[in-house]
Design an enzyme around this catalytic site. Structure first.
Site, short mmCIF file in Angstrom:
data_model
loop_
_atom_site.label_atom_id
_atom_site.label_comp_id
_atom_site.label_asym_id
_atom_site.label_seq_id
_atom_site.Cartn_x
_atom_site.Cartn_y
_atom_site.Cartn_z
N PHE A 66 1.92 9.28 3.45
CA PHE A 66 3.24 9.59 3.99
C PHE A 66 4.33 8.62 3.58
O PHE A 66 5.47 8.75 3.97
CB PHE A 66 3.16 9.67 5.52
N LYS A 85 6.96 0.55 6.87
CA LYS A 85 6.51 1.80 6.25
C LYS A 85 7.69 2.75 6.12
O LYS A 85 8.39 3.03 7.09
CB LYS A 85 5.43 2.44 7.13
N ARG A 128 5.33 4.59 1.43
CA ARG A 128 4.92 3.29 0.93
C ARG A 128 5.03 2.25 2.04
O ARG A 128 5.90 2.35 2.90
CB ARG A 128 5.83 2.88 -0.23
N ASP A 188 -5.06 10.61 13.20
CA ASP A 188 -5.43 10.25 11.82
C ASP A 188 -6.35 9.03 11.82
O ASP A 188 -6.11 8.06 11.11
CB ASP A 188 -4.17 9.99 11.00
N GLY A 229 0.82 -1.19 0.00
CA GLY A 229 0.00 0.00 0.00
C GLY A 229 0.85 1.24 0.00
O GLY A 229 2.03 1.20 0.34
N1 ADP Z 1 0.56 -3.26 9.53
C1 ADP Z 1 0.03 -3.44 8.32
N2 ADP Z 1 -0.28 -4.67 7.89
C2 ADP Z 1 -0.82 -4.86 6.66
N3 ADP Z 1 -1.05 -3.88 5.79
C3 ADP Z 1 -0.75 -2.63 6.14
C4 ADP Z 1 -0.17 -2.34 7.41
N4 ADP Z 1 0.03 -1.00 7.49
C5 ADP Z 1 -0.41 -0.49 6.33
N5 ADP Z 1 -0.87 -1.46 5.50
C6 ADP Z 1 -1.41 -1.29 4.14
O1 ADP Z 1 -0.79 -0.19 3.52
C7 ADP Z 1 -1.73 0.76 3.12
C8 ADP Z 1 -1.21 2.15 3.30
O2 ADP Z 1 -0.97 2.36 4.66
P1 ADP Z 1 -0.81 3.81 5.25
O3 ADP Z 1 0.47 4.40 4.72
O4 ADP Z 1 -0.94 3.71 6.70
O5 ADP Z 1 -2.01 4.54 4.59
P2 ADP Z 1 -2.45 6.03 4.88
O6 ADP Z 1 -1.21 6.86 4.87
O7 ADP Z 1 -3.36 6.32 3.74
O8 ADP Z 1 -3.10 5.97 6.19
C9 ADP Z 1 -2.95 0.46 3.96
O9 ADP Z 1 -4.10 0.83 3.31
C10 ADP Z 1 -2.86 -1.02 4.18
O10 ADP Z 1 -3.49 -1.70 3.11
#
Ligand code: ADP
Ligand code: NAG
Ligand code: NAG
Ligand code: NAG
Ligand code: NAG
Ligand code: NAG
Ligand code: NAG
Ligand code: NAG
Length: 686
Positions: free
Chosen positions: A369, A387, A371, A486, A365
């Site tokens: 902020f 992340k 990937r 958030d 995803g």
């Molecule tokens: N701990 C996690 N386990 C599985 N998938 C995750 C996790 N954290 C984030 N994701 C995936 O990554 C995507 C983007 O996450 P994130 O950066 O937190 O989105 P945003 O910045 O839009 O809140 C999420 O929509 C989710 O599908």
């Protein structure tokens, strides 16, 4: 040398045993000798000549204008009878000339036969320690020499600076030739054998054969690199009757000298035979020439060495490059203050390996902020979500990391566990527990390819309660107030048991109980921002409650907080829900995808609580604890009418509209849609 002693002393011993009375002349009748190296031998030296520890005769040293001689200690009888003819004899020796300074040539050296071992009157330099300026050419010298000359002296008629010559009483050769040897190769018979030139200096050990035939008075001189069999055709062959030159008894020896340039003249082995061929010198038993400057190399080395060194250089280069690349690839930023966070710190290398080099295949995803990548930690084999957040300013990193680490201490079944972090230049990596079922919005809006299973009402209501619990834990159940900042459907993640967990603390800020919350720039997502947060940039627990309210409406209605209808008008979820409430058709807003499969009481509770939580006036919102109580049914929701929201909104507008409009000048008035007062807050909430 043991070998030479055996051969040279054996005849003497035999003579001593068989004819003791004539033993006095025994040494003079000695017919042959052999030196395989000179260690421990009885060779006579003078001048600068020495025997090296390795057993080589070294004729000169690095001093200028010096001489050096080496003699077989006993004289040799060259005639059968006084006034007879000189008998046939044969000499063989192995020598090596090394140059001290690259191409600068020293003088050569000579093998000679002379009546005396006293050559103190001879001159060094070009005289090679054999003659002096007055006795050059004099028949009284009784000198026979084979010069191996490495300098061209025109006064002696030298042909070049690398020649072999036969000298009688003077240094003007009766016969000379460029150093070399004739190949025995029968295939080149038409050329009568080609002369292969050979450098006297630096070609490694060279063997020389000097032969004299008493009857034909022919002198042959032959050269060849050590190990090469004696060529059939001699390099020099001349007729000169040595009977008129040599004395009855004479000494055999080597002579060399230095001028302003020095050379290193070594004799490795030597043999002599009177009336018989000189004993064969075994090349394998000879001492080795020392290494000085460029050393003669075998063909094998000539080929293997450059290749080996090229391979080595290449290997070292590749190693260096990979190490530098590794270093750059896995480079991290680590500062002293991070030491205390050691256990929460991940190495970039581990994260790089875990995510297979942050491959697109592992991308799960991309948020606002950074990937998010799926990975498996190499050591624990546990699944993680990594992340990558980029940041530009160095400022605040310390505080941010402190927060990240303290968030790492948070543990709740409705909170996504933060495992740790890693820091690189301009980049922060946050490591979370992996959530198998992804984010809630994907389930709500059916973006999951293949498994478009819409969540049923029971599941939705459960997730709402779970998120309320998670948020309550952040707000109240910990020694610090943690603001999520958030809250939204895409930050709600579902673990493998479909439990809702609050994720993404990338934006959270901490502050202590009681202290004034610090004012920062607005963080969060449009549609979930409380009006006072937009205007004053002040995040509080109540701004989180606001976002939670929007989230509850979103889950219940199955619609995004703000969306565009096909006509391009923006639809604000809160407006729409209130509108329907006004019309008395609140049930119409519940997600149509549920197809009526929901508990009406729970849905009504969720909608009203959602509206209450997202009330524009912060004081009107419940705390998370209260919200929890309403959801659990422990406390009934206060009796609410849609007018409550209008009333509050009007009051809000009276008090704060000036602030609002000045703070948000860019918001266009067309957004003030049907529901006047309510739409106003919705606009700000975008
Ligand atoms: N701990 C996690 N386990 C599985 N998938 C995750 C996790 N954290 C984030 N994701 C995936 O990554 C995507 C983007 O996450 P994130 O950066 O937190 O989105 P945003 O910045 O839009 O809140 C999420 O929509 C989710 O599908
Ligand atoms: C060379 O030998 C001579 C003796 O013949 C000696 O005096 C001189 O010191 C030696 N030089 C070196 C550099 O060994
Ligand atoms: C060594 O040579 C000297 C003469 O130079 C001679 O007197 C002596 O006997 C020799 N010794 C041996 C062991 O050959
Ligand atoms: C050798 O020859 C010389 C002169 O040529 C002569 O004086 C001498 O007597 C001769 N000696 C013998 C032993 O014949
Ligand atoms: C040259 O050598 C001879 C014989 O060894 C000697 O008598 C003479 O004095 C030497 N001449 C010079 C100039 O040294
Ligand atoms: C040395 O002697 C030879 C033979 O007598 C003569 O031809 C030559 O010119 C001499 N060279 C010098 C430099 O004295
Ligand atoms: C050998 O050396 C001589 C003299 O320097 C030269 O004329 C000749 O061409 C050389 N031969 C080869 C094969 O190099
Ligand atoms: C010298 O070499 C020739 C061949 O060129 C040979 O016929 C002769 O026998 C050799 N002489 C000696 C003394 O070896």
């Amino acid at each position: 040398m043991a070998g030479s002693m055996k051969l040279s002393t054996l005849p003497i011993l035999l003579l001593l045993i068989t004819c003791l009375p004539s033993s006095a002349t025994g040494s003079q009748d000695q017919e042959s000798f052999l030196y395989t190296g000179f260690a421990g031998s009885n060779i006579t030296l003078d001048g600068a000549a020495t025997i090296t520890p390795a057993g080589l005769v070294k004729l000169t040293n690095e001093s200028f204008r010096i001489k050096g001689h080496a003699f077989h200690p006993a004289p040799v009888r060259f005639r059968e009878a006084p006034n007879g003819t000189v008998r046939s004899f044969s000499v063989s020796f192995v020598f090596g000339i090394l140059s001290s300074f690259g191409d600068i040539r020293g003088h050569g050296f000579a093998f000679f036969i002379a009546p005396t071992t006293d050559l103190s009157a001879a001159f060094p330099i070009q005289f090679l320690g054999l003659v002096n300026a007055t006795n050059n050419g004099s028949a009284t010298n009784h000198l026979f020499a084979v010069e191996l000359d490495t300098i061209q002296n025109t006064e002696f008629g030298d042909i070049d600076n690398n020649h072999v010559g036969i000298d009688i009483n003077s240094l003007n050769s009766v016969e000379s030739n460029t150093a070399g040897f004739y190949n025995d190769d029968s295939s080149s018979r038409e050329d009568d054998g080609m002369l292969t030139n050979m450098s006297l200096i630096g070609s490694g050990p060279i063997q020389v054969w000097v032969e004299y035939h008493g009857e034909s008075t022919r002198i042959n001189v032959t050269l060849a690199p050590l190990g090469v069999a004696k060529p059939a055709r001699p390099l020099l062959s001349t007729v000169y009757d040595l009977s008129g030159v040599l004395t009855d008894q004479a000494y055999l020896g080597f002579s060399s000298s230095t001028g302003l340039s020095t050379g290193h003249h070594y004799v490795l082995g030597w043999s002599f035979g009177m009336g018989t061929p000189a004993p064969v010198i075994d090349p394998t038993k000879l001492p080795k020439l020392p290494y000085l400057g460029p050393r003669p190399q075998s063909k094998l080395l000539e080929i293997v060495l450059p290749i080996a060194s090229a391979v080595f250089v290449l290997a070292v280069g590749i190693l260096a490059i990979t190490m530098v690349r590794r270093h750059i690839r896995y480079k991290e930023v680590r500062e002293d203050w991070e030491v205390e966070y050691g256990p929460h710190r991940f190495s970039y290398k581990d994260l790089f390996r875990a995510t297979k080099g942050f491959k697109d295949k592992n991308l799960i995803g991309a948020g606002g902020f950074g990937r998010v990548y799926k990975g498996v930690l190499p050591k624990s084999k546990s699944q993680v979500a990594v992340k990558r957040v980029s940041y530009d300013s160095k400022q605040g990193v310390k505080e941010f990391v402190a927060e990240v680490v303290s968030i790492g201490h948070l543990q709740h079944r409705n909170v996504v566990q933060l495992l740790g972090y890693c820091r690189r230049k301009g980049e922060l990596l946050l490591v979370y527990d992996y959530m198998e079922n992804g984010s809630l919005d994907n389930h709500l809006y059916g973006q999951l390819q293949g498994k478009a299973t819409y969540l049923g009402w029971r599941q939705r209501f459960r997730i709402i309660k779970e998120i309320a619990l998670g948020l309550l834990y952040l707000h109240e159940d910990w020694d610090k107030v943690v603001l999520h900042r958030d809250v939204k459907a895409s930050n709600v993640l579902l673990d493998k048991n479909m439990n809702g967990r609050l994720g993404d603390f990338g934006l959270a800020r901490l502050y202590d109980h009681g202290t004034d919350p610090q004012t920062t720039h607005v963080v969060g997502t449009i549609g979930y921002l409380a009006p006072e947060l937009v205007h004053r940039g002040k995040a509080t627990t109540l701004t989180d409650v606001f976002a939670f309210g929007i989230f509850v409406l979103e889950v219940t209605c199955g619609q995004r907080p703000i969306k565009e209808d096909p006509q391009g008008n923006q639809l604000v979820l809160v407006d729409w829900v209130l509108q329907n409430w006004h019309k008395g058709s609140l049930a119409d807003v519940v997600d149509a995808k549920l197809q009526g499969g929901y508990d009406a009481g729970e849905a009504c509770l969720a909608l009203k609580l959602g509206l209450l939580c997202s009330h524009p006036f912060p004081q009107a919102r419940p705390s998370m604890r209260q919200a929890m109580q309403y959801l659990d049914g422990d406390v009934p929701l206060p009796e609410l009418l849609p007018e409550h929201f209008s009333f509050h909104m009007l009051a809000l507008m009276k008090n704060e509209s000036k602030v609002y409009s000045s703070a948000m000048p860019s918001y266009p008035s067309p957004m003030m849609t049907s529901f006047g007062s309510i739409s106003d807050f919705s606009i700000h909430g975008r």
